[in-house]
Design an enzyme around this catalytic site. Structure first.
Site, PDB file in Angstrom:
ATOM      1  N   HIS A  88     -46.816 110.073  42.045  1.00  0.00           N
ATOM      2  CA  HIS A  88     -47.274 109.395  43.263  1.00  0.00           C
ATOM      3  C   HIS A  88     -47.491 107.910  42.961  1.00  0.00           C
ATOM      4  CE1 HIS A  88     -48.748 108.712  47.140  1.00  0.00           C
ATOM      5  NE2 HIS A  88     -49.714 109.610  47.225  1.00  0.00           N
ATOM      6  N   TYR A 133     -52.499 104.039  46.201  1.00  0.00           N
ATOM      7  CA  TYR A 133     -53.182 104.675  45.075  1.00  0.00           C
ATOM      8  C   TYR A 133     -52.855 103.919  43.790  1.00  0.00           C
ATOM      9  CZ  TYR A 133     -54.113 108.061  48.688  1.00  0.00           C
ATOM     10  OH  TYR A 133     -54.531 108.642  49.859  1.00  0.00           O
ATOM     11  N   ARG A 168     -46.276 116.520  58.560  1.00  0.00           N
ATOM     12  CA  ARG A 168     -47.112 116.951  59.688  1.00  0.00           C
ATOM     13  C   ARG A 168     -46.420 117.956  60.596  1.00  0.00           C
ATOM     14  NH1 ARG A 168     -49.650 110.994  61.215  1.00  0.00           N
ATOM     15  NH2 ARG A 168     -50.284 110.494  59.081  1.00  0.00           N
TER      16      ARG A 168
END
Length: 468
Positions: A239, A244, A434
């Site tokens: 990631h 992040y 989603r």
């Protein structure tokens, strides 16, 4: 024909401590009954030693559903089997387990999973085994939240359904306010720019990582990767997106270090390259390695971007060209997340064009790197056409809506990967998040709208969609 005990065979998947039927044909794969061409979206794709049964992947989705205290801290639960396993049952090719902290302070929230301890391997294996028992590949996204760590599950922070309001998680709920880290340290480096004493803020002030800290961090990424292999995971994704820690190092907005991990492109990408190299050394040669990045921060015209520069598409293209030699097989192209002042042009396909641009640049340079498209892929034609040549000319922005929009969903899904009329496909796979939460059977619905006959789960054959 009457069935007898001898010919009424219902075999189970081997190697599991419980019974689950072994599907005669892996759900989501095209059958021999198809008389017309099968869209690329439903063609298999081999990556190193693994083969995807189609090109529809379940992107990592935070669920904030692991224990924050006690011996089960950070371990996956039966909740994850129920959710992720259902996507596998309904035909998705690769199901990613959400962002998983390589260190305890690498989690986004106290209720996010981790893989910093061997004690977390059995629970991961249980989830991975079930995903694979349904014919899908299991993947895990290894992550470190950096300065976006120690926040609370979003539904605990606001009475508004679906709110993204962030709130600081204190030690009383399992947080680590004194151990939030980042490239830089101090109150001026909170993600939202608000000091920790400001009650309207949602993030803790980070402490700056030392070079010794970074060395340990790289080793912990590699150790987490080794645990993923032991747990039977098929694919690892790093990631490096959404603000992040890896993204924080990549961006000159959040990384103004003066040591070897800062400065220009080479310094800011050093941490990521060290992580990739360390992971590739400890995982099997046959194991695919993915990387997710925010291909742009959408800060090219902001005051911050003008003052300090930003991570943009050109930076991503430069990085992408380095990845094949480092052992990365697929670049998962997302965007944004590193600063709340970003101006994001949200619409269907808003990130697909970026994936297309990176794919073309890497190919023109003679490099081999698979590209994944992600972001508001809710329409089936949209998904199809992303993967087909000529799909760009058919793609539309689509619209949010109910059942009437499934036709647009079909068109958009296909356009991303299809190859017709001389134009190059925009990507090699699509990653959907989603829409799977809304419709776990999305793969089956897409195939139905495209007129593609695919295998259904054995237990659901009696309710499969009728032929178009």
């Amino acid at each position: 024909m009457s069935f007898t005990r001898e010919n009424h065979n219902n075999p189970g998947v081997k190697g599991l401590p419980y019974f689950t039927p072994d599907h005669a044909v892996s759900p989501g794969t095209p059958s021999a009954k198809n008389t017309g061409p099968v869209p690329t979206l439903f063609k298999p794709l081999s990556i190193r030693g693994s083969t995807l049964r189609n090109r529809i992947l379940v992107a990592p989705m935070c669920q904030y559903s692991t224990a924050a205290f006690g011996p089960e801290t950070g371990s996956l639960t039966d909740y994850h089997i129920a959710t992720l396993g259902h996507y596998a049952l309904k035909g998705a090719a690769l199901i990613f387990i959400e962002a998983t902290g390589v260190q305890p302070n690498g989690r986004i929230s106290p209720n996010c999973p981790g893989l910093w301890s061997d004690a977390q391997i059995p629970a991961l294996r249980r989830v991975s085994d079930f995903i694979k028992s349904q014919g899908a590949l299991s993947g895990i996204q290894l992550a470190h939240a950096g300065r976006k760590g120690s926040t609370a599950a979003p539904w605990t922070t606001s009475s508004k359904p679906g709110s993204k309001v962030s709130a600081r998680a204190g030690a009383d709920v399992g947080g680590w306010p004194k151990d939030v880290v980042g490239p830089m340290g101090g109150e001026e480096w909170t993600w939202d720019g608000k000091p920790s004493t400001d009650p309207s803020g949602g993030f803790w002030a980070p402490r700056g990582l030392t070079e010794e800290d970074i060395s340990q961090l790289v080793q912990d990424w590699a150790s987490a990767a080794e645990r993923a292999v032991k747990a039977g995971v098929d694919v690892i994704e790093i990631h490096g997106a959404h603000g992040y820690l890896v993204h924080q190092f990549l961006s000159p907005i959040s990384n103004r270090r003066t040591d070897k991990y800062g400065g220009g492109f080479e310094g800011r990408t050093r941490l990521l390259i060290e992580i990739i190299t360390a992971i590739r050394k400890v995982i099997p040669e046959t194991m695919p390695l993915f990387l997710r990045i925010s291909a742009t921060e959408w800060h090219e015209t902001s005051e911050l971007g003008k003052q300090h520069g930003s991570w943009d598409v050109e930076s991503s293209i430069r990085l992408a060209k380095l990845l094949p030699e480092l052992g990365v097989d697929l670049l998962d192209v997302s965007s944004a997340g590193n600063n709340p002042q970003a101006k994001i042009p949200m619409h269907n396909n808003y990130q697909v064009a970026i994936a297309d641009r990176i794919r073309a640049a890497v190919k023109a340079d003679g490099k081999k790197l698979l590209i994944g498209a992600v972001g508001l892929i809710t329409e089936a034609e949209q998904a199809r056409d992303i993967l087909e040549e000529g799909g760009a000319s058919r793609a539309g922005n689509g619209a949010d809506g109910g059942d009437a929009d499934i036709d647009r969903e079909v068109k958009a899904a296909v356009q991303m990967t299809e190859s017709e009329g001389g134009g190059a496909p925009k990507a090699d796979v699509i990653l959907v998040a989603r829409q799977f939460m809304r419709e776990p059977e999305w793969v089956l619905r897409v195939a139905h709208k495209l007129g593609v006959d695919i295998a259904w789960p054995s237990q659901f054959l009696r309710v499969r969609f009728p032929k178009l």
